[in-house]
Design a protein around this motif. Structure first.
Motif, short mmCIF file in Angstrom:
data_model
loop_
_atom_site.label_atom_id
_atom_site.label_comp_id
_atom_site.label_asym_id
_atom_site.label_seq_id
_atom_site.Cartn_x
_atom_site.Cartn_y
_atom_site.Cartn_z
N LEU A 1 0.82 -1.21 0.00
CA LEU A 1 0.00 0.00 0.00
C LEU A 1 0.86 1.27 0.00
O LEU A 1 0.46 2.31 -0.48
CB LEU A 1 -0.93 -0.01 1.22
CG LEU A 1 -2.16 0.88 1.11
CD1 LEU A 1 -3.39 0.09 1.55
CD2 LEU A 1 -2.02 2.12 1.95
N LEU A 2 2.06 1.16 0.57
CA LEU A 2 2.93 2.32 0.62
C LEU A 2 3.85 2.40 -0.59
O LEU A 2 4.12 3.47 -1.11
CB LEU A 2 3.78 2.28 1.90
CG LEU A 2 3.00 2.28 3.22
CD1 LEU A 2 3.94 2.14 4.39
CD2 LEU A 2 2.19 3.56 3.34
N ASN A 3 4.33 1.25 -1.00
CA ASN A 3 5.28 1.19 -2.11
C ASN A 3 4.53 1.40 -3.42
O ASN A 3 4.36 0.49 -4.21
CB ASN A 3 5.97 -0.18 -2.09
CG ASN A 3 7.06 -0.29 -3.14
OD1 ASN A 3 7.54 0.72 -3.64
ND2 ASN A 3 7.41 -1.50 -3.48
N ASN A 4 4.09 2.64 -3.62
CA ASN A 4 3.15 2.91 -4.68
C ASN A 4 3.52 4.24 -5.31
O ASN A 4 3.67 5.24 -4.61
CB ASN A 4 1.75 2.99 -4.03
CG ASN A 4 0.65 3.18 -5.04
OD1 ASN A 4 0.75 3.98 -5.95
ND2 ASN A 4 -0.42 2.44 -4.85
N LEU B 1 -3.82 -0.40 -7.01
CA LEU B 1 -3.55 -1.50 -6.08
C LEU B 1 -4.46 -2.69 -6.37
O LEU B 1 -4.01 -3.84 -6.40
CB LEU B 1 -3.78 -1.03 -4.64
CG LEU B 1 -2.71 -0.14 -4.03
CD1 LEU B 1 -3.18 0.43 -2.71
CD2 LEU B 1 -1.42 -0.93 -3.83
N ILE B 2 -5.73 -2.40 -6.59
CA ILE B 2 -6.68 -3.49 -6.78
C ILE B 2 -6.42 -4.21 -8.10
O ILE B 2 -6.42 -5.44 -8.17
CB ILE B 2 -8.13 -2.94 -6.72
CG1 ILE B 2 -8.42 -2.49 -5.28
CG2 ILE B 2 -9.13 -3.99 -7.17
CD1 ILE B 2 -9.70 -1.72 -5.11
N SER C 1 -1.37 -6.69 -3.07
CA SER C 1 -1.76 -5.29 -3.18
C SER C 1 -3.28 -5.18 -3.12
O SER C 1 -3.83 -4.31 -2.46
CB SER C 1 -1.28 -4.71 -4.51
OG SER C 1 0.06 -5.00 -4.71
N GLN C 2 -3.93 -6.08 -3.81
CA GLN C 2 -5.38 -6.07 -3.83
C GLN C 2 -5.94 -6.31 -2.43
O GLN C 2 -6.82 -5.59 -1.96
CB GLN C 2 -5.89 -7.14 -4.80
CG GLN C 2 -7.37 -7.16 -4.96
CD GLN C 2 -7.79 -8.17 -6.02
OE1 GLN C 2 -7.02 -9.07 -6.35
NE2 GLN C 2 -8.99 -8.02 -6.54
N ALA D 1 -8.03 -2.09 3.64
CA ALA D 1 -8.02 -0.71 4.11
C ALA D 1 -9.37 -0.04 3.89
O ALA D 1 -9.83 0.75 4.71
CB ALA D 1 -6.92 0.07 3.39
N LEU D 2 -10.01 -0.36 2.78
CA LEU D 2 -11.25 0.32 2.43
C LEU D 2 -12.48 -0.38 3.01
O LEU D 2 -13.60 0.09 2.83
CB LEU D 2 -11.40 0.40 0.91
CG LEU D 2 -10.30 1.16 0.19
CD1 LEU D 2 -10.52 1.14 -1.30
CD2 LEU D 2 -10.22 2.59 0.69
#
Ligand code: SF4
Ligand code: SF4
Ligand code: SF4
Lengths: 230, 313
Positions: free
Chosen positions: B169-172, B232-233, B239-240, B246-247
């Protein structure tokens, strides 16, 4: 407008010049990252044979004593998964969690002071505690979650293949010595005659999270007992 | 797993405040410069909004740095980050930017308020006066460099997190941009709030100018958030899982939907659009809209920091 544009360019020029002068004082330890293939005779690595490991934690204890690791933190953990199968034919899977001595080490890349570094002579990833400020960036950056803040020194710490305690005396790492089933093998990857290389050539091994591109030097020989895990 | 304590958590809420304050400072400066350049020019120092930005920017960046230093396990060794440095470390480069930023920030503030400072000093410190008039001659350069440094600072906080390769989520790659844009909008909000608190005219040219930029900024931010999570998704795998977790319906899912999207983006956008058509802006309107934006950005920093660290692979 013309004048102000020129002034602006002058300013940017000065800024860049400043930055490049600063470049001359760059910490030398970080260089190993830019030229990872600097040749040296030694590149230490370790193999953990999960078939031999019985999860006795002798390695953890030995490491604690030799390297003076206080309670609450540890340089090495043995993770247990299982049991698999029905009683009495039950089995567990043990795997070693400790620093992987990555060749492309994320902890070294992010460390702002160069306190986390790769020793050019041995390939060991080590911490120079005099330089460490405890920002914990390396702890967050290590994808294997094996770094911690040492409660006494307040600096980052982790397995260093006993670099300071036993290697310096020409001895094997404490955990390797202590293992009753010889599940651990330590040695020089560049020496084809070493037990380590011979073992790696004999048995198939895996390394954790290779897809992250960290090139770890901790090899695991997967247990053939127990569950097939996805 | 509890929302604020879980295994693998390294950076806690002080870091979220630091990320918030750094972006806020950069944003406030950015808007103060825009105000001076496009609207106020030599009258800028009169404006309560520019004055507010000139107070907020240094205070925020000092506060942020203070938190950063305090959060080290060896705070007294902070100077080592300045002496030793590592070109491959985002943090090293960021600290460099922070230092340069503060220097240029003060130079810029001195330029803008030169007349007032000279008045105050009188003839007591001729050296200071000479330095001031020299600075004023360099103002164009100082302003240009400050814009570059402010933008770097705004993006840096995002790069700091996106360098953590173990957390999808961060490595984006969208994160630095998202942090930059949300930092700018928090700076705008802080400038507005500070300005009206300093008795600036809530219907003045400054508020109208900033609000004019704010609408596109909010739209871009929504677009970036969408890109961030869609990316991400769509990339699947861990990542997904991370994005959907998170959501989802947990604590942080609520923070995201109600706090970041609801309070932080939708309400200010609605107010702004509504105000476009209606006539006068009142104090309460400006203050409330700005507070909502600030809350939203603050929650976004916490949301990203915590959910990001929850999802190690
Ligand atoms: S395993 Fe972690 S601490 Fe060890 S070298 Fe790799 S990134 Fe660094
Ligand atoms: S905690 Fe120490 S070793 Fe780790 S990144 Fe910060 S300064 Fe470097
Ligand atoms: S090699 Fe040394 S430091 Fe590393 S786990 Fe074994 S005993 Fe501990």
């Amino acid at each position: 407008m013309q004048v102000s544009k020129r002034q602006f360019l002058k300013g940017v020029g000065a800024l860049l010049a400043g930055v490049s002068v600063y470049g001359a004082t760059r910490t030398p330890q970080a260089d190993s990252l830019l030229q990872p293939e600097q040749e040296s005779e030694i590149k230490y690595a370790m193999v953990h044979d999960e078939n031999a490991c019985i999860g006795c934690n002798a390695c953890v204890q030995a490491c604690r004593e030799v390297n003076h690791i206080p309670e609450g933190v540890t340089r090495v953990k043995i993770e247990r998964k299982g049991p698999f199968g029905e009683y009495p034919d039950q089995s567990y899977r043990f795997s070693r969690v400790s620093c992987q001595h990555c060749e492309a080490a994320p902890c070294v890349r992010v460390c702002p002071t160069g306190a986390a570094y790769i020793d050019k002579e041995t390939g060991i990833v080590a911490v120079n505690s005099d330089r460490c400020v405890g920002c914990q960036y390396c702890i967050a950056a290590c994808p294997y979650q094996v770094r911690y803040i040492h409660p006494e020194t307040r600096t980052a710490d982790k397995c260093d293949f006993c670099q300071k305690s036993r290697l310096a005396q020409g001895l094997q790492p404490a955990c390797v010595e202590a293992c009753p089933t010889k599940a651990l093998t330590f040695g020089n990857l560049k020496d084809p005659e070493s037990d380590l290389v011979k073992l790696l050539k004999r048995k198939p091994s895996y390394r954790a999270k290779v897809d992250l591109g960290t090139r770890p030097k901790l090899f695991h020989i997967q247990t053939i007992d127990g569950e097939i895990m996805l | 797993m509890s929302a604020f304590h879980f295994e693998g958590l390294v950076w806690h809420w002080p870091i979220a405040i630091y990320l918030f304050l750094a972006g806020l400072s950069a944003g406030a400066v950015f808007f103060a410069i825009m105000l001076k350049h496009f609207k106020l020019s030599h009258e800028a120092w009169h404006s309560p909004f520019v004055q507010a930005a000139a107070i907020i920017a240094p205070v925020a960046v000092f506060g942020g740095l203070g938190i950063l230093v305090f959060d080290l396990t060896r705070p007294l060794d902070f100077w080592k980050i300045l002496v030793f440095y590592n070109t491959s470390s985002v943090m090293s480069m960021g600290v460099l930017v922070l230092m340069a930023y503060q220097l240029v920030l003060f130079a810029w503030i001195a330029c803008v308020f030169q007349r007032r400072i000279t008045q105050l000093l009188g003839n007591r410190l001729p050296v200071a006066n000479r330095l001031l008039s020299w600075l004023v001659k360099q103002e164009a350069a100082i302003t240009g460099i400050l814009v570059i440094l402010a933008i770097s600072l705004g993006a840096y906080t995002g790069f700091l997190l996106s360098a953590l390769i173990g957390f999808p989520l961060l490595n984006n790659p969208v994160l630095p941009l998202l942090f930059l844009i949300s930092g700018l909008s928090s700076g705008a909000a802080a400038t507005l709030l500070g300005g009206v608190l300093l008795r600036g005219n809530p219907n003045g040219v400054e508020v109208r100018f900033i609000h004019g930029i704010e609408i596109p900024l909010i739209l871009v931010e929504i677009g970036l958030l969408f890109t961030f999570f869609a990316g991400l998704i769509l990339s699947g795998g861990q990542s997904q899982v991370a994005a959907l977790n998170a959501l989802g319906f947990g604590f942080w899912g609520w923070i995201f939907w109600a706090g970041v999207i609801g309070i932080g983006l939708t309400l200010p956008l609605a107010f702004n659009l509504w105000m476009k058509v209606s006539a006068d802006r009142k104090f309460a309107y400006v203050a409330v809209t700005a507070s909502f934006s600030l809350i939203g950005v603050f929650l976004l920093r916490n949301f990203i920091l915590y959910t990001g660290q929850m999802t190690g692979i």
